[in-house]
Structure formats: C-alpha cells, structure tokens
Design an enzyme around this catalytic site. Structure first.
Site, mmCIF file in Angstrom:
data_model
loop_
_atom_site.group_PDB
_atom_site.id
_atom_site.type_symbol
_atom_site.label_atom_id
_atom_site.label_comp_id
_atom_site.label_asym_id
_atom_site.label_seq_id
_atom_site.Cartn_x
_atom_site.Cartn_y
_atom_site.Cartn_z
ATOM 1 N N TYR A 1 0.822 -1.214 0.000
ATOM 2 C CA TYR A 1 0.000 0.000 0.000
ATOM 3 C C TYR A 1 0.855 1.263 0.000
ATOM 4 C CZ TYR A 1 -4.751 -1.790 0.827
ATOM 5 O OH TYR A 1 -5.984 -2.363 0.712
ATOM 6 N N LYS B 1 3.042 -15.446 2.053
ATOM 7 C CA LYS B 1 3.207 -16.152 0.775
ATOM 8 C C LYS B 1 4.694 -16.492 0.665
ATOM 9 C CE LYS B 1 1.670 -17.744 -3.150
ATOM 10 N NZ LYS B 1 0.826 -18.954 -3.241
ATOM 11 N N ASP C 1 -3.173 -18.266 0.017
ATOM 12 C CA ASP C 1 -4.184 -18.951 -0.816
ATOM 13 C C ASP C 1 -4.888 -20.023 0.008
ATOM 14 O OD1 ASP C 1 -1.746 -20.318 -0.738
ATOM 15 O OD2 ASP C 1 -1.788 -20.928 -2.847
ATOM 16 N N ASP D 1 -6.518 -6.909 3.965
ATOM 17 C CA ASP D 1 -7.643 -6.226 3.327
ATOM 18 C C ASP D 1 -8.587 -7.261 2.717
ATOM 19 O OD1 ASP D 1 -9.136 -4.048 2.185
ATOM 20 O OD2 ASP D 1 -8.210 -4.545 0.250
ATOM 21 N N ASP E 1 -12.480 -8.998 4.385
ATOM 22 C CA ASP E 1 -13.789 -8.961 3.712
ATOM 23 C C ASP E 1 -14.409 -10.362 3.675
ATOM 24 O OD1 ASP E 1 -13.622 -6.227 3.211
ATOM 25 O OD2 ASP E 1 -14.312 -6.421 1.136
#
Ligand code: IPM
Ligand code: MG
Length: 361
Positions: free
Chosen positions: A141, A192, A224, A248, A252
């Site tokens: 970000y 990751k 994942d 982020d 959700d």
C-alpha cells in the site's frame, strides 16, 4: 475527564451511520455520565469538496489532538476520475500513515441471532469469533517506487513495491501475540513465503517474536490456503496476523462469514493505543441518503473505541449487549433481514439507544 473524539463522517452512508453512533454516544453522556467533546472534521470526498484535498490539514490537526477518532466511510463515483492523490481513499490512507495506526483489529463475530444470514451452513459458522490483525501502514500500500511508466517500446507498465522492514513486522507481530494472550492463545500468521522474499522475512521475524510468547500456539499458512480455510472451516482460527494487502482481502471474506459486512467494526491503533474506529464496510453510494444502511458496524466500532482507547470496558460491554438485545428483538436492517421485514438506519439507531436505556435501569 472529558474525552475528545474527532468525528469524521466522510461520504455516502458515512453521514447516516455516524449520526446513529452519535445517538448512542449521547445516551452514554445523558444516562451513564460519560463525558465527551466532539470535533467534527471533513475527510475523503467531503474533504476534497470543502478544502480541495481528501485529508485537509485542519482535519489532521483535529485528529492529532483527539483521544480517538470515529470514522464513517469515504468514496463515491463522482471522485473516481480525480488524480490518485486527490481521491477519497487517499485521505484515509494518509491519515492511517500520518498517525502511525499500524495495527488494524478486525473482529469477525457471528451473532447467534444472525446464523441464518451467513452464506455458509449454520454449523460451520455457529459461535464464530475470529480476530484479524492486519498490518496497516506498510507493505504494498505504501512501498516505493510505485507508478505507471512508459517502457522503451512505448508500452505502459504499472508497478508497486511490496516491502516490510523487520521493525514493522516485529511490532505487528507483538500486537497480535498480545491480543492472542487475551483470547484463546492461537495465532495463525498468513504469508506467501513459498514465493515472496518479503514473506520469508515476515515468517522468520514472527517466529522469532513467538519466543517471547511461549503460551501462544503459532501456526503459518500461505494466503491462498488461508482464504480457502476461511470458507471451509473458519472456526479453526482464533487470531490471524497478516500484511496490509492480504488483511484487506481476508477481512472482507471473514466479514461475509458473519452474514453481513454491515455488522463488522474495526480499530486501527498506534503504539500507545490511540485509535481510529471505523466500520469495515465502505460508503455504499448506491444506498446513500436512503435510510437503508446498517449502523451497527459503526455503533460496534464505538464500543471498540470505548474499550481500546478510552479505557471504558464496562460501557463497551453495555453497547455490545444493547446491540445483542436489539437483534434478540428481531429488529433488522435490510442487509441482515434475509428478505424479511426490516427497519431503516435511524430506527435501528433508536432501537440501540432504547435497549441501552433499559440496561441503565
Ligand atoms: C479497508 C478499505 C480501504 C483499504 C480502502 C478504502 C482504501 O478497503 O479499510 O479495508 O484498502 O484499506
Ligand atoms: Mg477493504
């Protein structure tokens, strides 16, 4: 002591949902002797409209002086064509960065009354209570360089940089371990590391910090797999710690497990516990101004503020209990009504205040 609260309603449904949280706050003032001073300020599209930038200097000054910040939502289609630095999102990102609000707590709790609103089978989500700890002021970000450049062959290329320094990983890891100690002492770090060097360092530092928390059981998942596990068997998680971008996305997903993103609060904290409190959902321009939005995420964000920044754990619990009572009564905004009867934003806010008054005796 008077608590100074900066109130940044922002855009879209931000105005309506913050108004309902303020009703709750007013009730705490009148019936529970809680003393507050409110300082409204413009942010996002509203900041741009009034001052020409999404985070006006006045607003930043108000936030710096406040004990805590209540935030609504930002964004709207009318701002989508502005250059990136003037867009509403930049107001929120710059505020997080300027105040060093690096630790973002996003609880995903399923209220038993809403089990049928989840898109997963009730038995998979009953009793769900996860805390996602998202790093909020670093990673892709904010990494430099970033931009869109023109290559030698004339083709354009977009680029961003994913960087984490050790101290940034260490402080968010400590934040997550501290929270794990107050819960079920199971922490899952999501990265990751099979592909990214930055994740390799992340995993190494988180593992090192774990040495200071022998009572917390640490596990690691690739992002994942973590996203799959969240919808396969979400109750395996207690606390999840992860990077800005992964957090982020995963928050959700976790939000939706609970039935509606309209229920989920969040806290963004600096190293001393000062914080910004906002619903996880956005400004929902499609329903703005129509008394349709669910104000509960904002009201629950206020409860988090009482707990984490204002040292009012009892009042926080009262507000949360009042929300539970309202759900017990079957009162629902459209997003959690499952097609059944629903009330508007203001009526939901009034119902919480009524429940709170009753709890006050
Ligand atoms: C969130 C939002 C923000 C983010 C946007 C509005 C900049 O999606 O708080 O999750 O990406 O952090
Ligand atoms: Mg988001």
């Amino acid at each position: 002591m008077t608590n100074k609260i900066a109130v940044l309603a922002g855009d879209g449904i931000g105005l309506e949902i913050v108004a309902e949280a303020l009703k709750t706050l007013q009730c705490l003032q009148q019936d529970f002797g809680f003393s507050v001073e409110l300082e409204p300020a413009a942010i996002g599209g509203a900041g741009y409209d009034q001052f020409g930038k999404p985070l006006p200097d006045e607003t930043l000054a108000v936030c710096r002086q406040a004990d805590a910040i209540l935030f609504g939502a930002i964004g709207g289609p009318q701002y989508d064509r502005l250059e990136r630095d003037l867009r509403p999102e930049k107001g929120l990102l710059n505020l997080r960065s300027a105040l060093a609000l690096f630790s973002n707590l996003r609880p995903a709790i399923l209220y038993p009354q809403l089990a049928s609103a989840s898109s997963l089978k009730p038995e998979l989500v009953a009793g769900l209570d996860i805390m996602i700890v998202r790093e909020l002021t670093g990673g892709i970000y904010f990494g430099q360089p970033r931009g869109i450049r023109v290559l030698e062959n004339g083709e354009r290329q977009g680029f961003n940089t994913l960087v984490y320094a050790e101290h940034e990983i260490e402080r968010i890891a400590r934040s997550a371990f501290d929270i794990s100690m107050l819960r079920n002492r199971r922490l899952c770090s999501v990265d990751k590391a099979n592909v990214l060097e930055v994740s390799e360092l992340w995993r190494e530092v988180v593992t090192r910090v774990a040495g200071d928390y022998p009572d917390v059981e640490l596990s690691h998942l690739y992002v994942d797999n973590a996203s799959m596990q969240l919808v396969r068997a979400p109750k395996q998680f207690d606390v999840i710690v992860t990077t800005n971008l992964f957090g982020d996305i995963l928050s959700d997903t976790a939000a939706m497990l609970t039935g509606s993103i309209g229920m989920l609060p969040s806290a963004s904290l600096d190293s001393s516990g000062k914080g910004l409190y906002e619903p996880v959902h956005g400004s929902a321009p499609d329903i703005a101004g129509r008394n349709l939005a669910n104000p509960l995420a904002t009201i629950l964000s206020l409860a988090m503020m009482l707990r984490y920044s204002l040292q009012q754990a009892q009042l926080a619990e009262l507000v949360e209990t009042a929300v539970g009572r309202v759900l017990d009564q079957g009162i629902r905004t459209a997003d959690i009504a499952g097609g059944g009867a629903s009330v508007g934003t203001a009526e939901m806010g009034d119902a919480v205040v009524a429940a709170l008054r009753k709890l006050g005796g």
